[in-house]
Each structure stands twice: as structure tokens, then as C-alpha cells.
Design an enzyme around this catalytic site. Structure first.
Site, PDB file in Angstrom:
ATOM      1  N   GLY A 168      30.523  41.695  40.879  1.00 45.93           N
ATOM      2  CA  GLY A 168      29.281  42.229  41.444  1.00 45.93           C
ATOM      3  C   GLY A 168      28.267  41.193  41.875  1.00 45.93           C
ATOM      4  N   PRO A 218      40.918  35.676  43.385  1.00 43.93           N
ATOM      5  CG  PRO A 218      42.249  36.060  41.490  1.00 43.93           C
ATOM      6  CD  PRO A 218      40.935  35.490  41.927  1.00 43.93           C
ATOM      7  CB  CYS A 273      45.622  43.254  37.738  1.00 48.58           C
ATOM      8  SG  CYS A 273      46.015  44.517  38.962  1.00 48.58           S
TER       9      CYS A 273
HETATM   10  C1  LIG Z   1      41.184  43.903  47.509  1.00 47.70           C
HETATM   11  C2  LIG Z   1      41.104  43.262  46.153  1.00 47.70           C
HETATM   12  C3  LIG Z   1      42.244  42.727  45.582  1.00 47.70           C
HETATM   13  C4  LIG Z   1      42.191  42.110  44.323  1.00 47.70           C
HETATM   14  N1  LIG Z   1      43.315  41.502  43.826  1.00 47.70           N
HETATM   15  C5  LIG Z   1      43.234  40.796  42.663  1.00 47.70           C
HETATM   16  C6  LIG Z   1      44.313  40.003  42.204  1.00 47.70           C
HETATM   17  O1  LIG Z   1      45.372  39.878  42.858  1.00 47.70           O
HETATM   18  N2  LIG Z   1      44.162  39.355  41.014  1.00 47.70           N
HETATM   19  C7  LIG Z   1      43.002  39.432  40.284  1.00 47.70           C
HETATM   20  O2  LIG Z   1      42.901  38.805  39.214  1.00 47.70           O
HETATM   21  N3  LIG Z   1      41.967  40.149  40.709  1.00 47.70           N
HETATM   22  C8  LIG Z   1      42.040  40.805  41.885  1.00 47.70           C
HETATM   23  N4  LIG Z   1      40.945  41.474  42.360  1.00 47.70           N
HETATM   24  C9  LIG Z   1      39.694  41.451  41.580  1.00 47.70           C
HETATM   25  C10 LIG Z   1      38.811  40.278  42.023  1.00 47.70           C
HETATM   26  O3  LIG Z   1      39.443  39.049  41.774  1.00 47.70           O
HETATM   27  C11 LIG Z   1      37.460  40.317  41.292  1.00 47.70           C
HETATM   28  O4  LIG Z   1      37.696  40.168  39.917  1.00 47.70           O
HETATM   29  C12 LIG Z   1      36.713  41.629  41.513  1.00 47.70           C
HETATM   30  O5  LIG Z   1      36.725  42.006  42.887  1.00 47.70           O
HETATM   31  C13 LIG Z   1      35.254  41.516  41.028  1.00 47.70           C
HETATM   32  O6  LIG Z   1      34.570  40.494  41.734  1.00 47.70           O
HETATM   33  P1  LIG Z   1      33.562  40.854  42.974  1.00 47.70           P
HETATM   34  O7  LIG Z   1      32.620  41.908  42.462  1.00 47.70           O
HETATM   35  O8  LIG Z   1      32.890  39.542  43.268  1.00 47.70           O
HETATM   36  O9  LIG Z   1      34.404  41.372  44.081  1.00 47.70           O
HETATM   37  C14 LIG Z   1      40.980  42.076  43.599  1.00 47.70           C
HETATM   38  C15 LIG Z   1      39.828  42.627  44.187  1.00 47.70           C
HETATM   39  C16 LIG Z   1      39.883  43.192  45.461  1.00 47.70           C
HETATM   40  C17 LIG Z   1      38.623  43.736  46.087  1.00 47.70           C
END
Ligand SMILES: Cc1cc2nc3c(=O)[nH]c(=O)nc-3n(C[C@H](O)[C@H](O)[C@H](O)COP(=O)(O)O)c2cc1C
Length: 326
Positions: A210, A14, A97
Site C-alpha cells: 500500500g 515481484p 502468496c
Molecule cells: C499482479 C501482481 C502479481 C503479484 N505476484 C507476486 C509474486 O509473484 N510474488 C510475490 O511475492 N508477490 C506477488 N505480488 C504481491 C506484491 O509483491 C506485493 O507484495 C503486493 O502487491 C503489495 O505491495 P503494493 O501494495 O506495493 O502493490 C503480486 C502483486 C500483484 C499486483
């Protein structure tokens, strides 16, 4: 009550202001088998807002989970019930969050310090819907960052009936860091998530944070049940075109970038007729040609052009031309 199961081997995170229904449609053109998540939607928005607009999705998006933000068991249950009737496949609770807005509402990551309340939320939702209820959380918050703290949180919440946990493998620091910093600064501890799977073998444990390539995905899958990808799905979406073949079905077709673009263009044309602004559609596919000839100009056209009108897609046609000459 039987709960159907969504299969979480690979899922797309998300992401607020990113994973709207258009982005999810685009994701589906790349992979049929990943589980997709909505952005976080608050219970207030569902109960009091423009429900039709907030909850609508394209049929192609299944399996599709809705992520709810809230801390009142009855409101979460009511929202989940509404989402179930709309056709979602899974209810996911946001316990990760760290934003100020979310903390002011006393939900998101700060709920990690209230495992009983989270457990109540889970059991109340489970009593109202037939869908699986999953939790997305962190490995800790602030000083509450020991493995024992995490384990005790998972024990309480799983005892309430949640059997799938998506764990962002870094803690959240609730004051002093922006949400963006909270996705970068606290160190990743994948070992904690692996340890959870080993301590709770019957739970479905999905790792997040990550992860930027499919080799890493393959490696994590030796230790946990699933992997959730966030930012990389936006930065280099084409990577996902290999997921079905590598992780689900060896005969799965790998669509080319051009095929995806053509199919998405067809979708764009339909959405524009429904009054959607072209920028809200083209912004999601800026990364599609990452690393390919013409990608820089393509990216620039899509991100910098201001269309003359809501029907003006000439900049998109030009962008397509840039990448199809190669
Ligand atoms: C722009 C953005 C918005 C996000 N919004 C949410 C959200 O609405 N709910 C949530 O649980 N995590 C949110 N996250 C966190 C991501 O779901 C994820 O946990 C985090 O980016 C780490 O994963 P990654 O390193 O693969 O990006 C958001 C991340 C980004 C970059």
C-alpha cells in the site's frame, strides 16, 4: 561462507505476469539503484522447464533477485544453484502468496505455519549458494495473526541464516479471498513491521504494502531498512525517476519521460528483431505518462490496439507522437 549483500533501501516487488525482463529493463531506465525482483518462479519450472527462457535477463537489470516458489529444501537449493550460475544477485523465497494454485502446491503464504520447514529451506539453499537468501512474507495467515506468531516465525527463519525479510504488512486469508482481495482487504499494520525492526535490530527489515508515494517511503525509512514498491511501480512508474536522487545519490540524473521513452523504444526495436511480440513490450509502459497531457489517448492506444503483425509498431509510434506534442 561469505554472502554478498544486496542493498534493499528501495526495491520493486515481484509481480506475476508483470515483472518480466522487459518490465525490469524499463524499471532500470528509471532508477539505477533499486533492487529488482523476478516474478515468482517455481522450482519445478526451473528444474524441468525451459531454463534459458525462464531465467534470462538483461545485464542492465542488476542488482536482480530471483524469487523462488517451492517447499522442498533440495529442490529450492538446486534451483538457487542454477540461478546463481545464471548470474542472479539474491535468492528470495516466496512465503507470502495466497493463491489457490500455490496453496495446492503447499508453498507460498501457507508455509508461515511451518517455520521449521522454511528454516530448513533457507539453510539448505545457503549451503549450496554464495548468494544472500531473503524471505518475502506476510504479517500472519488466517487466525495465526498475532505479533507473537510473526516474531516466532522470524526467530526460527533468521536462526537458519536469513537476515533480510520483506514483510507485506497485511495477513493473508487462505480461503475465501482471491489473491487480488488479499492485497486489498486484510488491513495494513505497518506498526507490526516497525516492531520487528525494533525487536531484531540486526536484521534487514523491508516493508511492503500500500505504499504509493515517496513521502511515505521517506517516512517508513525512519523505522525500517527498506521499502518495497509493487503496484505503484506499474501505475505511476515515473515516480521512480526521483528515487536515485532522493535516496541514493544527490547528484543522480533525473531522466525525462521522453528520454525514457526513447531508450525503451530502442530496446523494443531490438527485442522485436528477436521475435518478441510488441504488445509484450509496450504493455509495461502504459503508466509512464500518468497525469500528463495526452496520457489518456496514449494509454488507450497502447492497451487497446491489436497490431497487424508481430513487426507492427505503428501504434507505438502513434502513442509516442501523442505525448511528444506537449
Ligand atoms: C499482479 C501482481 C502479481 C503479484 N505476484 C507476486 C509474486 O509473484 N510474488 C510475490 O511475492 N508477490 C506477488 N505480488 C504481491 C506484491 O509483491 C506485493 O507484495 C503486493 O502487491 C503489495 O505491495 P503494493 O501494495 O506495493 O502493490 C503480486 C502483486 C500483484 C499486483
Amino acid at each position: 561462507m561469505t554472502k554478498s549483500v544486496t542493498y534493499h533501501k528501495i526495491c520493486i516487488a515481484p509481480m506475476m505476469d508483470h515483472t518480466d525482463k522487459h518490465f525490469r529493463y524499463f524499471m532500470r531506465l528509471l532508477s539505477k539503484s533499486t533492487v529488482l525482483y523476478t516474478e515468482m518462479i517455481t522450482t519445478g519450472a526451473i528444474i524441468h522447464g525451459n531454463r534459458n527462457r525462464i531465467l534470462e535477463f538483461n545485464e542492465i537489470e542488476h542488482p536482480l533477485a530471483i524469487q523462488l516458489g517451492g517447499n522442498r529444501p533440495e529442490e529450492l537449493a538446486e534451483s538457487a544453484y542454477i540461478a546463481e550460475n545464471e548470474g542472479y544477485d539474491e535468492i528470495n523465497l516466496n512465503i507470502g502468496c495466497p493463491s489457490d494454485r500455490v496453496q495446492n502446491g503447499q508453498f507460498g503464504a501457507c508455509l508461515m505455519s511451518k517455520p521449521e520447514l522454511v528454516a530448513n529451506c533457507v539453510s539448505e539453499v545457503l549451503s549450496k549458494v554464495h548468494l544472500p537468501v531473503t524471505v518475502k512474507t506476510r504479517i500472519g495467515i488466517d487466525e495465526q495473526d498475532s505479533y507473537e506468531f510473526l516474531k516466532s516465525f522470524i526467530t526460527s527463519v533468521s536462526n537458519a541464516g536469513c537476515n533480510t525479510f520483506i514483510i507485506h504488512a497485511r495477513k493473508a486469508i487462505l480461503s475465501g479471498l482471491s489473491p487480488k482481495e488479499n492485497r486489498e482487504i486484510p488491513p495494513l499494520h505497518y506498526d507490526r513491521v516497525y516492531q520487528l525492526k525494533s525487536d531484531f535490530p540486526s536484521l534487514n527489515i523491508v516493508i511492503n504494502g500500500g505504499i504509493t508515494n515517496l513521502n511515505q517511503v521517506k517516512n517508513h525509512l525512519q523505522y525500517v531498512d527498506g521499502v518495497m514498491l509493487g503496484r505503484i511501480a506499474y501505475q505511476d512508474p515515473y515516480m521512480l525517476s526521483l528515487v536515485d536522487r532522493l535516496f541514493f545519490e544527490s547528484a543522480a540524473i533525473i531522466p525525462s519521460r521522453q528520454e525514457i521513452l526513447e531508450n525503451y523504444k530502442y530496446y523494443i526495436d531490438k527485442q522485436i528483431k528477436n521475435g518478441i511480440h510488441p504488445k509484450n513490450l509496450t504493455r509495461h509502459i502504459i503508466g509512464l505518462f500518468q497525469g500528463q497531457p495526452g496520457a489518456r489517448q496514449y494509454r488507450r492506444l497502447l492497451s487497446e490496439t491489436k497490431p497487424e503483425s508481430v513487426n507492427d509498431t505503428s501504434y507505438f509510434d502513434e502513442a509516442i507522437r501523442l505525448v511528444s506534442n506537449h
